[in-house]
Motif scaffolding. Sequence first.
Motif, PDB file in Angstrom:
ATOM      1  N   PHE A 189      -1.466  -8.759   3.238  1.00 39.47           N
ATOM      2  CA  PHE A 189      -1.739  -7.428   3.775  1.00 39.47           C
ATOM      3  C   PHE A 189      -0.375  -6.845   4.069  1.00 39.47           C
ATOM      4  O   PHE A 189       0.368  -7.412   4.878  1.00 39.47           O
ATOM      5  CB  PHE A 189      -2.575  -7.563   5.054  1.00 39.47           C
ATOM      6  N   GLY A 190      -0.004  -5.789   3.387  1.00 37.78           N
ATOM      7  CA  GLY A 190       1.316  -5.240   3.670  1.00 37.78           C
ATOM      8  C   GLY A 190       1.762  -4.257   2.626  1.00 37.78           C
ATOM      9  O   GLY A 190       1.014  -3.886   1.720  1.00 37.78           O
ATOM     10  N   CYS A 191       3.017  -3.868   2.757  1.00 37.58           N
ATOM     11  CA  CYS A 191       3.565  -2.820   1.911  1.00 37.58           C
ATOM     12  C   CYS A 191       3.945  -3.387   0.546  1.00 37.58           C
ATOM     13  O   CYS A 191       3.760  -4.572   0.269  1.00 37.58           O
ATOM     14  CB  CYS A 191       4.770  -2.199   2.591  1.00 37.58           C
ATOM     15  N   GLY A 192       4.503  -2.558  -0.279  1.00 38.69           N
ATOM     16  CA  GLY A 192       4.851  -2.960  -1.631  1.00 38.69           C
ATOM     17  C   GLY A 192       5.763  -4.164  -1.671  1.00 38.69           C
ATOM     18  O   GLY A 192       5.529  -5.116  -2.424  1.00 38.69           O
ATOM     19  N   PHE A 207       4.907  -5.950  -7.577  1.00 40.32           N
ATOM     20  CA  PHE A 207       3.883  -5.255  -6.797  1.00 40.32           C
ATOM     21  C   PHE A 207       2.724  -4.796  -7.687  1.00 40.32           C
ATOM     22  O   PHE A 207       1.560  -5.019  -7.378  1.00 40.32           O
ATOM     23  CB  PHE A 207       4.472  -4.045  -6.061  1.00 40.32           C
ATOM     24  N   PHE A 208       3.077  -4.165  -8.788  1.00 38.24           N
ATOM     25  CA  PHE A 208       2.007  -3.643  -9.648  1.00 38.24           C
ATOM     26  C   PHE A 208       1.272  -4.762 -10.396  1.00 38.24           C
ATOM     27  O   PHE A 208       0.099  -4.642 -10.693  1.00 38.24           O
ATOM     28  CB  PHE A 208       2.574  -2.615 -10.641  1.00 38.24           C
ATOM     29  N   GLU A 239       1.537   2.011   2.632  1.00 35.24           N
ATOM     30  CA  GLU A 239       2.578   2.175   1.622  1.00 35.24           C
ATOM     31  C   GLU A 239       2.103   1.650   0.274  1.00 35.24           C
ATOM     32  O   GLU A 239       2.368   2.250  -0.772  1.00 35.24           O
ATOM     33  CB  GLU A 239       3.865   1.450   2.028  1.00 35.24           C
ATOM     34  N   SER A 240       1.395   0.524   0.300  1.00 37.54           N
ATOM     35  CA  SER A 240       0.854  -0.017  -0.948  1.00 37.54           C
ATOM     36  C   SER A 240      -0.077   0.992  -1.605  1.00 37.54           C
ATOM     37  O   SER A 240      -0.065   1.171  -2.819  1.00 37.54           O
ATOM     38  CB  SER A 240       0.053  -1.285  -0.680  1.00 37.54           C
ATOM     39  N   LEU A 285      -6.173  -3.540  -3.835  1.00 33.92           N
ATOM     40  CA  LEU A 285      -5.392  -3.992  -2.678  1.00 33.92           C
ATOM     41  C   LEU A 285      -6.228  -4.876  -1.759  1.00 33.92           C
ATOM     42  O   LEU A 285      -5.735  -5.838  -1.182  1.00 33.92           O
ATOM     43  CB  LEU A 285      -4.840  -2.793  -1.906  1.00 33.92           C
ATOM     44  N   GLU A 300      -2.722  -1.682   3.622  1.00 36.41           N
ATOM     45  CA  GLU A 300      -1.576  -1.036   4.220  1.00 36.41           C
ATOM     46  C   GLU A 300      -1.210   0.210   3.418  1.00 36.41           C
ATOM     47  O   GLU A 300      -1.270   0.217   2.183  1.00 36.41           O
ATOM     48  CB  GLU A 300      -0.424  -2.048   4.255  1.00 36.41           C
ATOM     49  N   GLY A 355       1.563  -4.923  10.844  1.00 32.60           N
ATOM     50  CA  GLY A 355       1.474  -4.204   9.588  1.00 32.60           C
ATOM     51  C   GLY A 355       1.735  -5.054   8.376  1.00 32.60           C
ATOM     52  O   GLY A 355       1.680  -4.562   7.259  1.00 32.60           O
ATOM     53  N   ASN A 363       0.734   6.897  -6.464  1.00 34.29           N
ATOM     54  CA  ASN A 363       1.853   7.519  -7.167  1.00 34.29           C
ATOM     55  C   ASN A 363       1.878   7.097  -8.630  1.00 34.29           C
ATOM     56  O   ASN A 363       2.195   7.886  -9.517  1.00 34.29           O
ATOM     57  CB  ASN A 363       3.157   7.143  -6.468  1.00 34.29           C
ATOM     58  N   GLN A 364       1.517   5.837  -8.861  1.00 28.46           N
ATOM     59  CA  GLN A 364       1.480   5.345 -10.242  1.00 28.46           C
ATOM     60  C   GLN A 364       0.450   6.128 -11.065  1.00 28.46           C
ATOM     61  O   GLN A 364       0.615   6.297 -12.270  1.00 28.46           O
ATOM     62  CB  GLN A 364       1.121   3.855 -10.239  1.00 28.46           C
ATOM     63  N   ILE A 389       4.061  -7.524  -0.674  1.00 25.09           N
ATOM     64  CA  ILE A 389       3.272  -8.096  -1.768  1.00 25.09           C
ATOM     65  C   ILE A 389       4.203  -8.661  -2.838  1.00 25.09           C
ATOM     66  O   ILE A 389       4.010  -9.774  -3.326  1.00 25.09           O
ATOM     67  CB  ILE A 389       2.301  -7.028  -2.326  1.00 25.09           C
ATOM     68  N   LEU A 399      -0.014   4.251  -1.264  1.00 24.13           N
ATOM     69  CA  LEU A 399       0.766   5.372  -1.803  1.00 24.13           C
ATOM     70  C   LEU A 399       1.441   5.005  -3.117  1.00 24.13           C
ATOM     71  O   LEU A 399       1.515   5.827  -4.032  1.00 24.13           O
ATOM     72  CB  LEU A 399       1.825   5.833  -0.801  1.00 24.13           C
ATOM     73  N   LEU A 400       1.940   3.775  -3.203  1.00 25.75           N
ATOM     74  CA  LEU A 400       2.610   3.349  -4.430  1.00 25.75           C
ATOM     75  C   LEU A 400       1.636   3.344  -5.606  1.00 25.75           C
ATOM     76  O   LEU A 400       1.970   3.790  -6.706  1.00 25.75           O
ATOM     77  CB  LEU A 400       3.224   1.951  -4.255  1.00 25.75           C
ATOM     78  N   LEU A 401       0.432   2.854  -5.357  1.00 21.78           N
ATOM     79  CA  LEU A 401      -0.556   2.821  -6.433  1.00 21.78           C
ATOM     80  C   LEU A 401      -1.035   4.230  -6.775  1.00 21.78           C
ATOM     81  O   LEU A 401      -1.236   4.559  -7.945  1.00 21.78           O
ATOM     82  CB  LEU A 401      -1.745   1.928  -6.049  1.00 21.78           C
ATOM     83  N   MET A 406      10.412   8.007  -0.669  1.00 21.51           N
ATOM     84  CA  MET A 406       9.914   6.679  -1.078  1.00 21.51           C
ATOM     85  C   MET A 406      11.088   5.711  -1.171  1.00 21.51           C
ATOM     86  O   MET A 406      12.210   6.110  -1.464  1.00 21.51           O
ATOM     87  CB  MET A 406       9.193   6.819  -2.423  1.00 21.51           C
TER      88      MET A 406
END
Lengths: 407, 306
Positions: free
Chosen positions: B60-63, B12-13, A305-306, A376, A303, B36, A312-313, B66, A308-310, B1
């Motif tokens: 499977f998904g956004c920050g 998340f990280f 957004e995940s 991911l 996905e 999504g 961005n990191q 997870i 983009l977050l990584l 963001m």
Amino acid sequence: MKVYLDNNATTKIAPEVVTEMMPYLTEIYGNPSSMHDFGVPVSEALNVARRRVQNFIGAAKDSEIIFTACATESDNTAIYSALQAYPERKEIITSAVEHPAILQVCAFLEEHGYVIHRVPVDSHGRLDMDFYKSRLSDRVALVSIMWANNETGTVFPVPELARLAHEKGILFHTDAVQAIGKLKVDVKNLDIDMLSFSGHKIHAPKGVGVLYVKYGTRFRNFMRGGHQERGRRAGTENVASIVALGKACELSGQHIDYMQTEVARLRDKLQNGLLKQIPKSFVTGDVENRTANTCNIAFEYIEGESILLLLNQCGIAASSGSACTSGSLEPSHVMMAMKIPYTAAHGTVRFSLSRYTTEEEIDYVLEKVPALIAKLREMSPYWKTLPAEETSGDAAPSFNPVFKGKK
Amino acid sequence: MWEYSDKVKDHFFNPRNAKVLDDANAVGDVGSIVCGDALRLMLKVNPETEVIEDAGFQTFGCGSAIASSSALTEMIIGKTLKEAEKITNQQIADYLDGLPPEKMHCSVMGREALDAAIANFRGEEVKEGHVDSPLVCKCFGVDEAKIVKTVKENNLKTLQDVINYTKAGGACGSCHEKIEKILQKVLSGGYDNCEEHELRMKDYPGNRPAAAEIASAANTDHPLWQPVYVLLEQIRPNLQADGGDIELLHVENDHIDVRLSGHCDGCMMREMTVSFIANLIKERLGVEVLINPVGAQEANPDSFNR
């Protein structure tokens, strides 16, 4: 390392542009409409800017240039102007993949009785020309079709679209926000009646845009309440930004060849490097007809957004057509219009370069991205349930909870 | 963001328990790639003690999807199923020091995955929430039951809240009016007699006789037929005014078969209508009966005409 690859969203202001505009934020503050010594140099600066824009887009006259606050205002102005100038015509032709500045205005008009024809695109984002031709008629007040798509960079055949519209006596407008600075534009030799673009995509500040209106085009005001811009756009001019825009256009014109060669080379290097290293990824849009700076890559089973977050990191800025990044909860309408499968539509990432992008930056991105994607995917139930040999095949993943969405 | 809390970013990280549990004996799959986000929750439950000994997830998904999955696994490991069942989506969000309102649905997904996994462990069939309840949001397949439940649990007040928590209405927007009406009804106590278990559709099919099992003919000669018929005729105009209808099918001393249609046939409306009629009959006629509702979509006309 910080790498900015989101130049289709906005760009850094060029240093030369900052230098050019600074006096108009400090010492030279008069109102251009004033006849005293404070106003006159400001008025002259506007004229210089207007001529620079004129030269940049190949307009026949400098009076064809109207400064606005943004391309969205230019788009709104073009649509409402056409409808008021041709009140007996109640239809608009546009495309399914326009920017919201066009699509949402059209949806609003639709609620008020106008007929909107949205030309569909194929899986590569190319317009259905037969559909387009079939909708041209004397009931149509305006055709408004973008020159280049913001998400994929796909370039539409605007000169031909405009010619076909004129053959039927229909006004033609194009949202050229993503084409300006990337394609050579020469409006005086084209059937384009109106054209919108904004400053902040070409290294000028935010808050200034242009509407080109070909001489002789019937025009009705959007903003009323003053004589500025020859009475066609009321409101005291955003002088410093207009000056900046003029300079940015001049610089942009000088860099178009660089954009089409060197920036395109870096873009291709990025794209091919990513596709080579990352299985189950593909480029969306029309690869043969794209703006030189853009590539939109779909990474399947993860996905956006995940991602983009990584990214961005790691200091890498890009953007995504995924639902989660926009707040709209659905993948981008552009991906939907191209019928990109849902397995990929949520995982699209747009990388957009500029003339400031360097080789080192691209190398850094190529070094970092594959590991992020792999991380991911390790977490994705869809990826993990793919058969081992599946990284090159097309079978559906076995993870498949109850289908909830629309088909 | 989005503005994520440090805890969300941390989860998340550095997700906890992002792994496939090969010896899982409770697996819950929720979500879909269309929406999504999707989550597979895998639990290793001790069959004797029902303690969750290990948990793993694949998301499977956004920050925040997870992060919510990761948080959920931390929250439930070491707990018994009974304890885990009590965890609400709000607690998942709280564990992460909050989620942006637009992302609350990620915590709801975690909660649903837990339900699904527990049902899987117990050998129960998981019924999707919308199977019986009217679909409100077509874009995301969100039904009335889910909206009512989420509104109640989270004390939601506005349309935007509902969009943020359930996704319903988050795409085309054409269901906003419906959502506003449901919200209005919840806030004015319209669903107060509906317990949570009634909202959960998995309880429904058992309550509901299949069309074939229903007594076939209208037995107008039964002593209760006429008084019940008259009673129902009196309330029909009100039901019809709300877009529903009722039809008397069969009368016994201990149960009465009726056919509900239109709005009365929605999940919660069905329960409300049924209890309303049962009370009315008890009050007016002094007999306790069980009302067997038959949905229009299920009632096979042939079985009534024989």
